[in-house]
Design a protein around this motif. Structure first.
Motif, PDB file in Angstrom:
ATOM      1  N   THR A 135      -8.824   1.487  -0.907  1.00 29.25           N
ATOM      2  CA  THR A 135      -8.254   2.831  -0.745  1.00 29.25           C
ATOM      3  C   THR A 135      -7.672   3.020   0.649  1.00 29.25           C
ATOM      4  O   THR A 135      -6.615   3.647   0.811  1.00 29.25           O
ATOM      5  CB  THR A 135      -9.326   3.902  -1.005  1.00 29.25           C
ATOM      6  N   LYS A 136      -8.325   2.476   1.662  1.00 29.70           N
ATOM      7  CA  LYS A 136      -7.825   2.606   3.039  1.00 29.70           C
ATOM      8  C   LYS A 136      -6.659   1.659   3.293  1.00 29.70           C
ATOM      9  O   LYS A 136      -5.671   2.040   3.917  1.00 29.70           O
ATOM     10  CB  LYS A 136      -8.951   2.337   4.034  1.00 29.70           C
ATOM     11  N   ARG A 137      -6.781   0.427   2.792  1.00 27.72           N
ATOM     12  CA  ARG A 137      -5.706  -0.540   3.037  1.00 27.72           C
ATOM     13  C   ARG A 137      -4.432  -0.130   2.297  1.00 27.72           C
ATOM     14  O   ARG A 137      -3.318  -0.402   2.764  1.00 27.72           O
ATOM     15  CB  ARG A 137      -6.133  -1.954   2.646  1.00 27.72           C
ATOM     16  N   ASP A 138      -4.572   0.536   1.144  1.00 27.20           N
ATOM     17  CA  ASP A 138      -3.395   1.058   0.445  1.00 27.20           C
ATOM     18  C   ASP A 138      -2.588   1.977   1.350  1.00 27.20           C
ATOM     19  O   ASP A 138      -1.348   1.978   1.318  1.00 27.20           O
ATOM     20  CB  ASP A 138      -3.817   1.851  -0.793  1.00 27.20           C
ATOM     21  N   ASP A 139      -3.293   2.785   2.156  1.00 23.43           N
ATOM     22  CA  ASP A 139      -2.610   3.719   3.059  1.00 23.43           C
ATOM     23  C   ASP A 139      -2.006   3.013   4.265  1.00 23.43           C
ATOM     24  O   ASP A 139      -0.910   3.356   4.712  1.00 23.43           O
ATOM     25  CB  ASP A 139      -3.593   4.795   3.560  1.00 23.43           C
ATOM     26  N   ILE A 140      -2.722   2.024   4.788  1.00 20.45           N
ATOM     27  CA  ILE A 140      -2.264   1.350   6.010  1.00 20.45           C
ATOM     28  C   ILE A 140      -1.149   0.369   5.702  1.00 20.45           C
ATOM     29  O   ILE A 140      -0.115   0.322   6.389  1.00 20.45           O
ATOM     30  CB  ILE A 140      -3.443   0.627   6.698  1.00 20.45           C
ATOM     31  N   LEU A 141      -1.347  -0.465   4.669  1.00 24.79           N
ATOM     32  CA  LEU A 141      -0.345  -1.453   4.229  1.00 24.79           C
ATOM     33  C   LEU A 141      -0.174  -1.288   2.725  1.00 24.79           C
ATOM     34  O   LEU A 141      -1.011  -1.750   1.941  1.00 24.79           O
ATOM     35  CB  LEU A 141      -0.811  -2.879   4.540  1.00 24.79           C
ATOM     36  N   SER A 142       0.904  -0.664   2.299  1.00 23.57           N
ATOM     37  CA  SER A 142       1.049  -0.358   0.871  1.00 23.57           C
ATOM     38  C   SER A 142       1.223  -1.603   0.005  1.00 23.57           C
ATOM     39  O   SER A 142       1.082  -1.530  -1.219  1.00 23.57           O
ATOM     40  CB  SER A 142       2.214   0.613   0.647  1.00 23.57           C
ATOM     41  N   ILE A 143       1.476  -2.759   0.619  1.00 27.53           N
ATOM     42  CA  ILE A 143       1.552  -4.006  -0.145  1.00 27.53           C
ATOM     43  C   ILE A 143       0.238  -4.284  -0.859  1.00 27.53           C
ATOM     44  O   ILE A 143       0.186  -4.981  -1.873  1.00 27.53           O
ATOM     45  CB  ILE A 143       1.931  -5.199   0.794  1.00 27.53           C
TER      46      ILE A 143
END
Length: 337
Positions: free
Chosen positions: A234-242
């Motif tokens: 959920t956090k990485r989706d926001d930081i790096l949408s890849i």
């Protein structure tokens, strides 16, 4: 004269970019022009070992042959638009023929020199922190990749210095330009030319799974640097949408197979962002994620980006997180500027 992509127009003549060719492609065309097979070897050495800029410098082939090459091909080069040195790194801005600008960085780390190359004319949105990338970009062709190296290789050689590592970590996602990046690496690592060991090449990536799979298929033992920044989807989706296309569980599986196939250490990059990815749970899951790998973990502090409200953590918190990762989670962690 006007250059357009892989060709150059001079009056009614069309010349082709000779640096864009593989050895086999150039050999085939030269034979069709009446050259001998061994001429291709001579010419490739002039281009990729001696790194000449004019066909007139090819002194071991005849004048007639040089004229014939000059009628059909051109040697491209990059124009240095600016250079800026900060600390131990110098950033070179090159202007391409379509007026795109790319960056190449020469980093001096002790007695080592690392070249950071661009693979595209910008950073893809999906692979950029908080989507701050470019909507309009293109892949660099092989000659534009090679000429970043050749331009700076000549400069370094004149000062008695040499390149220790090449990292595709400036502009672009190298796995989105896979064929041209690999073609350039094959030329640069060829023992008949610059002979830079394949083990000295690094691909810095947001984690493009099919690209890593292709590397395994062709058995190219390159080092990987993974832009991680969180090990919670959920956090990485926001930081790096890849991450929405290549979630962490799939990335972990692919990286495990990659490391098993070639025994290369994997480097993970983690940028600390206040109130986003710096909780105790973040650090615990980070340690657990990378503990399965022979790894290096580089942690950095977030640097302000115009238009974003995020901030770096306090330096005392950074120290606490570093010590926790090092001492409690037993990770091979380094604190980077």
């Amino acid at each position: 004269l006007a250059q357009r992509g892989l060709t150059l127009f001079s009056g009614d003549m069309i010349k082709k970019n000779i640096l864009s060719y593989s050895y086999e492609e150039l050999e085939k065309e030269l034979i069709e022009l009446g050259f001998k097979k061994f001429n291709a070897k001579q010419i490739f050495e002039w281009l990729h070992k001696k790194i000449i800029r004019k066909f007139d410098e090819m002194t071991n082939i005849s004048l007639k042959q040089r004229e014939l090459i000059n009628e059909n091909y051109f040697i491209p080069y990059l124009e240095i638009k600016s250079q800026n040195t900060v600390g131990s790194s110098t950033v070179y801005t090159f202007e391409l023929e379509d007026e795109s600008l790319i960056e190449t960085i020469v980093e001096k780390n002790g007695d080592k020199i690392i070249l950071h190359l661009s693979s595209q004319t910008g950073n893809p949105v999906a692979c950029s922190i908080f989507g701050r990338g470019s909507e309009s970009l293109r892949n660099l062709d092989v000659s534009e990749i090679l000429n970043q190296v050749y331009t700076l290789y000549r400069r370094l050689k004149n000062k008695g210095e040499d390149i220790n590592n090449i990292n595709f970590s400036a502009l672009g996602e190298p796995f989105f330009n896979f064929d041209n990046v690999i073609h350039a690496i094959q030329i640069l690592s060829n023992e008949n030319y610059l002979n830079i060991s394949k083990r000295k090449f690094i691909l810095t990536t947001g984690g493009i799974i099919e690209g890593i799979d292709k590397l395994m298929e062709i058995k190219l033992p390159l080092e990987l640097h993974i832009k991680l920044h969180s090990v919670m989807d959920t956090k990485r989706d926001d930081i790096l949408s890849i991450n929405k296309s290549y979630p962490l569980a799939d990335l972990h599986t692919t990286l495990s197979a990659y490391q098993k196939s070639n025994k290369r250490r994997i480097t993970f990059d983690y940028m600390l962002i206040k109130d986003l990815n710096t909780t105790q749970e973040d650090m615990e899951t980070l340690g657990n994620f990378i503990h399965d790998f022979d790894h290096t973990l580089n942690i950095t502090s977030f640097k302000a980006i115009e238009g974003l409200e995020y901030e770096p953590p306090h330096f005392k918190k950074i120290e606490r997180l570093y010590n926790y990762l090092k001492n409690d989670k037993n990770t091979n962690v380094f604190l980077k500027d």
